[in-house]
Design a protein around this motif. Structure first.
Motif, short mmCIF file in Angstrom:
data_model
loop_
_atom_site.label_atom_id
_atom_site.label_comp_id
_atom_site.label_asym_id
_atom_site.label_seq_id
_atom_site.Cartn_x
_atom_site.Cartn_y
_atom_site.Cartn_z
N LEU A 46 -0.87 -8.54 -13.63
CA LEU A 46 -0.44 -7.56 -12.62
C LEU A 46 -0.69 -8.07 -11.20
N LYS A 47 -1.74 -8.85 -11.00
CA LYS A 47 -2.04 -9.36 -9.66
C LYS A 47 -0.87 -10.15 -9.08
N ARG A 48 -0.05 -10.77 -9.94
CA ARG A 48 1.09 -11.55 -9.47
C ARG A 48 2.14 -10.67 -8.77
N PHE A 49 2.07 -9.36 -8.96
CA PHE A 49 3.02 -8.46 -8.31
C PHE A 49 2.58 -8.07 -6.90
N PHE A 50 1.38 -8.50 -6.51
CA PHE A 50 0.89 -8.20 -5.17
C PHE A 50 1.24 -9.33 -4.21
N ASN A 51 1.66 -8.97 -3.02
CA ASN A 51 1.94 -9.92 -1.95
C ASN A 51 0.60 -10.27 -1.31
N THR A 52 -0.09 -11.24 -1.90
CA THR A 52 -1.46 -11.56 -1.47
C THR A 52 -1.54 -12.20 -0.09
N SER A 53 -0.41 -12.63 0.45
CA SER A 53 -0.43 -13.22 1.79
C SER A 53 0.01 -12.20 2.84
N GLY A 54 0.30 -10.99 2.43
CA GLY A 54 0.79 -9.97 3.36
C GLY A 54 -0.31 -9.33 4.18
N LEU A 55 0.09 -8.78 5.32
CA LEU A 55 -0.85 -8.14 6.23
C LEU A 55 -1.51 -6.92 5.59
N GLN A 56 -0.72 -6.13 4.86
CA GLN A 56 -1.26 -4.92 4.24
C GLN A 56 -2.32 -5.26 3.20
N TYR A 57 -2.06 -6.30 2.41
CA TYR A 57 -2.99 -6.72 1.37
C TYR A 57 -4.35 -7.05 2.01
N LYS A 58 -4.28 -7.79 3.10
CA LYS A 58 -5.51 -8.19 3.79
C LYS A 58 -6.18 -7.00 4.48
N ALA A 59 -5.38 -6.15 5.13
CA ALA A 59 -5.94 -5.01 5.85
C ALA A 59 -6.64 -4.03 4.91
N LEU A 60 -6.14 -3.90 3.69
CA LEU A 60 -6.74 -2.98 2.73
C LEU A 60 -7.87 -3.62 1.93
N GLY A 61 -8.15 -4.89 2.19
CA GLY A 61 -9.24 -5.58 1.50
C GLY A 61 -9.03 -5.66 0.00
N LEU A 62 -7.77 -5.88 -0.40
CA LEU A 62 -7.45 -5.84 -1.83
C LEU A 62 -8.01 -7.02 -2.63
N LYS A 63 -8.32 -8.09 -1.97
CA LYS A 63 -8.91 -9.23 -2.69
C LYS A 63 -10.17 -8.78 -3.43
#
Length: 117
Positions: free
Chosen positions: A52-69
Motif C-alpha cells: 500500500l505504501k507504493r500508492f503514496f506520493n512519498t516525494s510530495g509536499l503533503q506527504y512530508k507536511a503530514l509527517g507520513l514517513k
C-alpha cells in the motif's frame, strides 16, 4: 484504460506522451480535482499486488507536511485508504488502470511489458 494524472506533473506528461506515441486509447482523470475514493484505492491496491505504501506520493509536499514517513507504519490499511482519499496529491501518479492491470508511477519498461498486445 483509465489514466489518472496531475496535468502539471512532468512524469505524468511523459507517460501521456508515451501512451499517445503508441496509439493507446485512454480516458484521463485529474487526480487533484477528482481524487480516488477509498473504495477505488482498495480495489486498485488489491489488483496491483503492491504494498500500500507504493500508492503514496512519498516525494510530495503533503506527504512530508503530514509527517507520513513516521505515521504510516502505525496506521491501519483502512486509515491509509481514508487518508489517500482525502487528497489526490497524496497519491502516487500517474496511475494506469486497464481491467485487472494497475500500474503505479511511470516506469517505461514496466508499462511496455504490461501493455504489450
Amino acid at each position: 484504460m483509465l489514466f489518472l494524472c496531475y496535468p502539471k506533473c512532468s512524469t505524468c506528461q511523459k507517460a501521456r506522451r508515451w501512451l499517445d506515441e503508441r496509439g493507446l486509447a485512454y480516458d484521463v482523470r485529474d487526480i487533484k480535482t477528482d481524487n480516488p475514493t477509498a473504495d477505488e484505492l482498495r480495489d486498485w491496491h488489491r489488483k496491483s499486488g503492491l504494498p500500500l505504501k507504493r500508492f503514496f506520493n512519498t516525494s510530495g509536499l503533503q506527504y512530508k507536511a503530514l509527517g507520513l514517513k513516521d505515521r504510516l507504519p502505525v496506521m491501519t490499511e483502512e486509515e491509509q485508504y481514508a487518508l489517500l482519499a482525502t487528497d489526490g496529491m497524496l497519491v502516487k501518479r500517474p496511475l494506469l488502470l486497464d481491467g485487472e492491470t494497475v500500474l503505479v508511477g511511470f516506469r517505461e519498461a514496466q508499462w511496455a511489458e504490461a501493455l504489450q498486445p
